[in-house]
Each structure stands twice: as structure tokens, then as C-alpha cells.
Design a protein around this motif. Structure first.
Motif, PDB file in Angstrom:
ATOM      1  N   LYS A 139       0.790  -1.234   0.000  1.00 49.74           N
ATOM      2  CA  LYS A 139       0.000   0.000   0.000  1.00 49.74           C
ATOM      3  C   LYS A 139       0.821   1.283   0.000  1.00 49.74           C
ATOM      4  O   LYS A 139       0.266   2.377  -0.062  1.00 49.74           O
ATOM      5  CB  LYS A 139      -0.946   0.001   1.203  1.00 49.74           C
ATOM      6  N   GLY A 140       2.148   1.152   0.078  1.00 47.97           N
ATOM      7  CA  GLY A 140       2.966   2.354   0.127  1.00 47.97           C
ATOM      8  C   GLY A 140       3.005   2.958   1.524  1.00 47.97           C
ATOM      9  O   GLY A 140       2.479   2.393   2.484  1.00 47.97           O
ATOM     10  N   ASN A 141       3.607   4.142   1.653  1.00 47.96           N
ATOM     11  CA  ASN A 141       3.688   4.823   2.949  1.00 47.96           C
ATOM     12  C   ASN A 141       3.590   6.335   2.727  1.00 47.96           C
ATOM     13  O   ASN A 141       3.338   6.796   1.607  1.00 47.96           O
ATOM     14  CB  ASN A 141       4.973   4.434   3.684  1.00 47.96           C
ATOM     15  N   ALA A 142       3.788   7.092   3.790  1.00 50.45           N
ATOM     16  CA  ALA A 142       3.632   8.550   3.704  1.00 50.45           C
ATOM     17  C   ALA A 142       4.618   9.169   2.705  1.00 50.45           C
ATOM     18  O   ALA A 142       4.278  10.112   1.984  1.00 50.45           O
ATOM     19  CB  ALA A 142       3.835   9.171   5.087  1.00 50.45           C
ATOM     20  N   LEU A 143       5.832   8.627   2.641  1.00 52.45           N
ATOM     21  CA  LEU A 143       6.836   9.167   1.724  1.00 52.45           C
ATOM     22  C   LEU A 143       6.469   8.879   0.271  1.00 52.45           C
ATOM     23  O   LEU A 143       6.553   9.756  -0.589  1.00 52.45           O
ATOM     24  CB  LEU A 143       8.213   8.570   2.044  1.00 52.45           C
ATOM     25  N   SER A 144       6.044   7.647   0.004  1.00 47.77           N
ATOM     26  CA  SER A 144       5.698   7.293  -1.383  1.00 47.77           C
ATOM     27  C   SER A 144       4.444   8.022  -1.845  1.00 47.77           C
ATOM     28  O   SER A 144       4.297   8.338  -3.029  1.00 47.77           O
ATOM     29  CB  SER A 144       5.515   5.780  -1.528  1.00 47.77           C
ATOM     30  N   THR A 145       3.551   8.323  -0.899  1.00 49.04           N
ATOM     31  CA  THR A 145       2.326   9.061  -1.244  1.00 49.04           C
ATOM     32  C   THR A 145       2.665  10.452  -1.770  1.00 49.04           C
ATOM     33  O   THR A 145       2.043  10.946  -2.719  1.00 49.04           O
ATOM     34  CB  THR A 145       1.396   9.185  -0.013  1.00 49.04           C
ATOM     35  N   LYS A 146       3.674  11.086  -1.174  1.00 48.33           N
ATOM     36  CA  LYS A 146       4.114  12.410  -1.639  1.00 48.33           C
ATOM     37  C   LYS A 146       4.664  12.327  -3.073  1.00 48.33           C
ATOM     38  O   LYS A 146       4.387  13.188  -3.905  1.00 48.33           O
ATOM     39  CB  LYS A 146       5.204  12.969  -0.709  1.00 48.33           C
ATOM     40  N   VAL A 147       5.443  11.284  -3.332  1.00 51.32           N
ATOM     41  CA  VAL A 147       6.022  11.123  -4.672  1.00 51.32           C
ATOM     42  C   VAL A 147       4.925  10.854  -5.699  1.00 51.32           C
ATOM     43  O   VAL A 147       4.952  11.402  -6.809  1.00 51.32           O
ATOM     44  CB  VAL A 147       7.052   9.969  -4.681  1.00 51.32           C
ATOM     45  N   GLU A 148       3.956  10.022  -5.325  1.00 50.86           N
ATOM     46  CA  GLU A 148       2.851   9.720  -6.233  1.00 50.86           C
ATOM     47  C   GLU A 148       2.085  10.986  -6.609  1.00 50.86           C
ATOM     48  O   GLU A 148       1.691  11.170  -7.765  1.00 50.86           O
ATOM     49  CB  GLU A 148       1.906   8.695  -5.596  1.00 50.86           C
ATOM     50  N   ALA A 149       1.881  11.862  -5.625  1.00 49.35           N
ATOM     51  CA  ALA A 149       1.174  13.120  -5.886  1.00 49.35           C
ATOM     52  C   ALA A 149       1.983  14.001  -6.843  1.00 49.35           C
ATOM     53  O   ALA A 149       1.426  14.613  -7.759  1.00 49.35           O
ATOM     54  CB  ALA A 149       0.918  13.857  -4.573  1.00 49.35           C
ATOM     55  N   MET A 150       3.295  14.059  -6.635  1.00 51.39           N
ATOM     56  CA  MET A 150       4.163  14.844  -7.511  1.00 51.39           C
ATOM     57  C   MET A 150       4.140  14.272  -8.935  1.00 51.39           C
ATOM     58  O   MET A 150       4.031  15.014  -9.919  1.00 51.39           O
ATOM     59  CB  MET A 150       5.597  14.834  -6.989  1.00 51.39           C
ATOM     60  N   ALA A 151       4.228  12.954  -9.053  1.00 51.82           N
ATOM     61  CA  ALA A 151       4.219  12.301 -10.364  1.00 51.82           C
ATOM     62  C   ALA A 151       2.925  12.590 -11.106  1.00 51.82           C
ATOM     63  O   ALA A 151       2.934  12.813 -12.323  1.00 51.82           O
ATOM     64  CB  ALA A 151       4.417  10.800 -10.200  1.00 51.82           C
ATOM     65  N   LYS A 152       1.835  12.606 -10.369  1.00 52.00           N
ATOM     66  CA  LYS A 152       0.531  12.868 -10.988  1.00 52.00           C
ATOM     67  C   LYS A 152       0.494  14.267 -11.596  1.00 52.00           C
ATOM     68  O   LYS A 152      -0.011  14.464 -12.707  1.00 52.00           O
ATOM     69  CB  LYS A 152      -0.579  12.709  -9.950  1.00 52.00           C
ATOM     70  N   THR A 153       1.020  15.244 -10.895  1.00 52.22           N
ATOM     71  CA  THR A 153       1.027  16.626 -11.410  1.00 52.22           C
ATOM     72  C   THR A 153       1.908  16.734 -12.654  1.00 52.22           C
ATOM     73  O   THR A 153       1.687  17.588 -13.512  1.00 52.22           O
ATOM     74  CB  THR A 153       1.524  17.637 -10.357  1.00 52.22           C
ATOM     75  N   ARG A 154       2.909  15.874 -12.748  1.00 51.62           N
ATOM     76  CA  ARG A 154       3.830  15.894 -13.899  1.00 51.62           C
ATOM     77  C   ARG A 154       3.399  14.914 -14.996  1.00 51.62           C
ATOM     78  O   ARG A 154       4.124  14.714 -15.967  1.00 51.62           O
ATOM     79  CB  ARG A 154       5.253  15.574 -13.422  1.00 51.62           C
ATOM     80  N   LYS A 155       2.257  14.268 -14.773  1.00 51.99           N
ATOM     81  CA  LYS A 155       1.712  13.291 -15.734  1.00 51.99           C
ATOM     82  C   LYS A 155       2.743  12.207 -16.053  1.00 51.99           C
ATOM     83  O   LYS A 155       2.932  11.795 -17.201  1.00 51.99           O
ATOM     84  CB  LYS A 155       1.259  13.997 -17.015  1.00 51.99           C
ATOM     85  N   ALA A 156       3.417  11.752 -14.995  1.00 55.16           N
ATOM     86  CA  ALA A 156       4.434  10.703 -15.128  1.00 55.16           C
ATOM     87  C   ALA A 156       3.995   9.467 -14.353  1.00 55.16           C
ATOM     88  O   ALA A 156       3.332   9.583 -13.320  1.00 55.16           O
ATOM     89  CB  ALA A 156       5.775  11.199 -14.594  1.00 55.16           C
ATOM     90  N   PRO A 157       4.340   8.270 -14.822  1.00 53.38           N
ATOM     91  CA  PRO A 157       3.985   7.067 -14.068  1.00 53.38           C
ATOM     92  C   PRO A 157       4.780   6.966 -12.777  1.00 53.38           C
ATOM     93  O   PRO A 157       5.915   7.465 -12.695  1.00 53.38           O
ATOM     94  CB  PRO A 157       4.331   5.927 -15.028  1.00 53.38           C
ATOM     95  N   CYS A 158       4.191   6.328 -11.784  1.00 50.72           N
ATOM     96  CA  CYS A 158       4.853   6.118 -10.493  1.00 50.72           C
ATOM     97  C   CYS A 158       4.530   4.708 -10.017  1.00 50.72           C
ATOM     98  O   CYS A 158       3.368   4.304 -10.017  1.00 50.72           O
ATOM     99  CB  CYS A 158       4.375   7.157  -9.474  1.00 50.72           C
ATOM    100  N   VAL A 159       5.552   3.956  -9.644  1.00 49.60           N
ATOM    101  CA  VAL A 159       5.374   2.580  -9.194  1.00 49.60           C
ATOM    102  C   VAL A 159       5.987   2.441  -7.807  1.00 49.60           C
ATOM    103  O   VAL A 159       7.113   2.883  -7.572  1.00 49.60           O
ATOM    104  CB  VAL A 159       6.050   1.582 -10.161  1.00 49.60           C
ATOM    105  N   VAL A 160       5.233   1.839  -6.882  1.00 44.54           N
ATOM    106  CA  VAL A 160       5.721   1.599  -5.521  1.00 44.54           C
ATOM    107  C   VAL A 160       6.172   0.146  -5.417  1.00 44.54           C
ATOM    108  O   VAL A 160       5.409  -0.774  -5.729  1.00 44.54           O
ATOM    109  CB  VAL A 160       4.622   1.880  -4.480  1.00 44.54           C
ATOM    110  N   ILE A 161       7.415  -0.048  -5.003  1.00 43.88           N
ATOM    111  CA  ILE A 161       7.941  -1.410  -4.848  1.00 43.88           C
ATOM    112  C   ILE A 161       8.810  -1.492  -3.593  1.00 43.88           C
ATOM    113  O   ILE A 161       9.219  -0.475  -3.030  1.00 43.88           O
ATOM    114  CB  ILE A 161       8.786  -1.831  -6.073  1.00 43.88           C
ATOM    115  N   SER A 162       9.072  -2.705  -3.168  1.00 37.46           N
ATOM    116  CA  SER A 162      10.103  -2.942  -2.160  1.00 37.46           C
ATOM    117  C   SER A 162      11.191  -3.745  -2.851  1.00 37.46           C
ATOM    118  O   SER A 162      10.988  -4.910  -3.204  1.00 37.46           O
ATOM    119  CB  SER A 162       9.560  -3.737  -0.965  1.00 37.46           C
ATOM    120  N   ALA A 163      12.340  -3.133  -3.070  1.00 36.40           N
ATOM    121  CA  ALA A 163      13.422  -3.805  -3.797  1.00 36.40           C
ATOM    122  C   ALA A 163      13.864  -5.070  -3.074  1.00 36.40           C
ATOM    123  O   ALA A 163      14.213  -6.071  -3.711  1.00 36.40           O
ATOM    124  CB  ALA A 163      14.611  -2.850  -3.968  1.00 36.40           C
ATOM    125  N   ARG A 164      13.812  -5.044  -1.749  1.00 36.20           N
ATOM    126  CA  ARG A 164      14.218  -6.241  -0.989  1.00 36.20           C
ATOM    127  C   ARG A 164      13.265  -7.405  -1.253  1.00 36.20           C
ATOM    128  O   ARG A 164      13.689  -8.544  -1.435  1.00 36.20           O
ATOM    129  CB  ARG A 164      14.255  -5.920   0.507  1.00 36.20           C
TER     130      ARG A 164
END
Length: 367
Positions: A217-242
Motif C-alpha cells: 500500500k505504500g507509505n507517507a513518503l511514497s504518497t508524496k512522490v505519487e502526488a508529484m508524479a501525478k502533477t507531472r503526468k508521469a507514471p509512479c510505481v511503488v515497490i520494495s526492492a528487498r
């Protein structure tokens, strides 16, 4: 056709761990110190596409060959990279060779993994990456522009067109904005713009690397990035590399599905990154299907039939006569080529035809 996505990020954000998982290998050394990846690591990955399996089943194809994307793991950028800090200039030249850029942003806290800036802030990290690329573009334009202006004054038409675009781009990047924000009026301007090969002209995708507990579900930090990506009309994917690294080590697809289900995921983050990268580059897939193989081919949206044929072999493009065409849905609905023909869904398309996503094609050509 080779399509490359460059993976960039500050040191210790999980970029190389992500790359390792992406290729299910340990090609890139993941270590807790800056610049562990000195040379860019390159690998190809298959683009997940369930349509290919269905086509192969209907046609009884002996082999399935998916289309692929190339990923380039580029060593960590740092503040001042455009001025040569760290291994800056070397890294920036590697970025110049890719078609799109993935910003990997650290969205997890871990006291055991140092952050080059001293704290975790993905928004700041994104700004550092963007700023360094903009500054590199600004320097590139300022170096190249005087010589072009001189040629343009001498009456060189191509140089005049290039100067006109370059001066407009300079205005944009001088304000700290990426070159892709330059307004372009038509295809001719877009062509001139592309010839500049600027770092910030490339499309961008954001990948938020979160802790294991936030993978679903992501976290508070990823939510901020998702909002920024949306304003820039860019895709955003949340993952755990580990987690992705753990999944990549599992032997069977069944084990992977069970693992994903246990943590509340349906699809791996890597599959979503691959699909988003495919979309980001404005790519589509067409298929060739027969008893020997069912194969996916990659072209950019709007590619006409002869150029699409040329992806298979240059002779196909040179001697192109026509493309025997069946839409994917029709091929499946009517159980293959013969059924599609009987239903009137088999078409002959000429040189002006723009290939559509999912087309099943057979090219006729003169040797």
C-alpha cells in the motif's frame, strides 16, 4: 529495435538491488557505499503479455518469444554531478544513451544504510537528480549554441532550424525546468528537438523503494512522490526492492504467486515497472504466429506496416508488398487464422497502414 530505460538515483537508495531483481541476477553489486556501480550494467527483460500465451495455444506454437526492454543500471548521482562531483560526467554520459529515465527514490528508513544527504527525503532526492540533469543540459546548450549560430548566419538552413529550437529550450532550462517542458508546435520541431539529445528531454518514471511492510500500500513518503508524479503526468510505481529480490530467487512461478499473495500483492513490482516503461516509451506490440513460434515485436505507436516489417528483417521493409492482418481479439474469438478468415476478419493492409497494438501480422514481400 532496442529501447533502453536508464535507472538512476542517489547512492544507497536500492537502485542496484532493484536492478538485480529486475534481471533475476546479481550483475550489479549492491553494497552500502557510494559508487559501487562504476560501469553501467545492462540487461534485457521480457515484457509480460498474456496475449502471447493465448495466441501460442491457439496456433500450437512450439516456442514463445516475448518482446523485451533493456534496462541500464547507472551509478549513483550526487549533488554536483553536473560539475563532475563523484563520477558525475561519466554517469551523465551513460544517461544520454537511454530512451527514458527511471528515478529510483528511497522511501524507507534504515539506520544501517547511510544516505548520502544525511536524511531520507525522496522529494529532495528527486529535485537533486532533476537539477543535475538540467544543469548538464544547460552547459551542453551553452557550449553548442555559438557555433550553430555562426553557421546559421552563414545561411545554413538546418543550423537555423536547430538554433531556433535550441534558443527556446535554453530559455526553459535556464529557469531550472526540464527541456521536455518546451512547447513544440509540429513534427518538424519535435524532430529538431530530438536531435538535441538532451537529458531532460527524455520521459521520466518514478519508482518509490519502500520498506517490506509498505510494499502493498505504500507509505507517507511514497504518497508524496505519487502526488508529484501525478502533477507531472508521469507514471509512479511503488515497490520494495528487498521483496522483489526475494521473489526473484524463488524457483517456480507458483512459489512466486504464493509469496505475492501472502503479502497482499497480485503482481510483482518489477512487472509493473516493465509495463509502465513500455507505456512510457509509447510502444505497442504486434505478433507473428505460426507452428514454429509465437513472437511479440516492439514498435512505437503510429509505425506504418513497412517499418514494422523492417523490425523483423530489413528485407521485409525494402520489398514490402502488403500485411495480412488480424486483430488480436478476432484471432482469439474465431480460434485462429482460418476462423478469422471465415468470419471476414482477415484484412490486407498496404504501406500506409499504421500497425495497431495486438495486430497479428504476416508480411508479404519481394526478395
Amino acid at each position: 529495435m532496442g529501447f533502453k530505460c536508464g535507472i538512476v538515483g542517489l547512492p544507497n537508495v536500492g537502485k542496484s538491488t532493484l536492478f538485480n531483481a529486475l534481471l533475476s541476477t546479481m550483475q550489479a553489486e549492491a553494497a552500502n557505499y557510494p559508487f559501487c556501480t562504476i560501469e553501467p550494467n545492462v540487461g534485457r527483460v521480457s515484457v509480460p503479455d498474456n496475449r502471447l500465451d493465448k495466441l501460442a495455444t491457439i496456433a500450437g506454437s512450439a516456442q514463445i518469444i516475448p518482446t523485451q526492454l533493456e534496462f541500464v543500471d547507472i551509478a549513483g548521482l550526487v549533488r554536483g554531478a553536473s560539475k563532475g562531483e563523484g563520477l558525475g560526467n561519466q554517469f551523465l554520459s551513460h544517461i544520454r544513451e537511454v530512451d527514458a529515465i527511471i528515478y529510483v527514490l528511497r522511501c524507507f528508513e534504515d539506520g544501517n544504510i547511510t544516505h548520502v544527504e544525511g536524511s531520507v527525503d525522496p522529494m529532495r532526492d528527486s529535485e537533486i537528480i532533476e537539477t543535475e540533469l538540467v544543469l548538464a543540459d544547460l552547459e551542453s546548450i551553452e557550449k553548442r549554441l555559438p557555433a550553430l549560430q555562426k553557421k546559421a548566419k552563414g545561411g545554413d538552413k538546418e543550423s537555423s532550424e536547430q538554433v531556433a529550437i535550441m534558443e527556446r529550450v535554453l530559455t526553459v532550462v535556464a529557469e531550472g525546468k526540464p527541456a521536455r517542458e518546451t512547447a513544440l508546435k509540429d513534427a518538424a520541431e519535435r524532430r529538431q528537438f530530438k536531435l538535441l539529445q538532451l537529458l531532460t528531454s527524455k520521459p521520466v518514471m518514478y519508482v518509490c523503494n519502500v520498506d517490506e511492510d509498505s510494499a502493498a500500500k505504500g507509505n507517507a513518503l511514497s504518497t508524496k512522490v505519487e502526488a508529484m508524479a501525478k502533477t507531472r503526468k508521469a507514471p509512479c510505481v511503488v515497490i520494495s526492492a528487498r521483496i522483489e529480490a526475494e521473489i526473484a530467487m524463488l524457483a517456480s512461478e507458483e512459489e512466486k504467486k504464493e509469496f505475492l499473495s501472502s503479502i497482499g500483492l497480485v503482481q510483482t513490482g518489477l512487472s509493473r515497472i516493465i509495463q509502465a516503461g513500455y507505456s512510457l516509451l509509447d510502444l505497442i506490440t504486434y505478433f507473428t504466429v505460426g507452428p514454429k513460434e509465437a513472437r511479440a515485436w516492439t514498435v512505437t505507436k503510429g509505425t506504418q506496416a513497412p517499418a514494422a516489417a523492417g523490425v523483423i528483417h530489413t528485407d521485409f521493409e525494402k520489398g514490402f508488398i502488403r500485411a495480412e492482418t488480424i486483430a488480436y481479439g478476432d484471432y482469439v474469438q474465431f480460434s485462429g487464422e482460418q476462423g478469422a478468415k471465415e468470419a471476414g476478419k482477415f484484412r490486407l493492409e498496404g504501406k500506409e497502414y499504421s500497425v495497431q497494438d495486438g495486430d497479428v501480422l504476416h508480411f508479404r514481400f519481394n526478395n
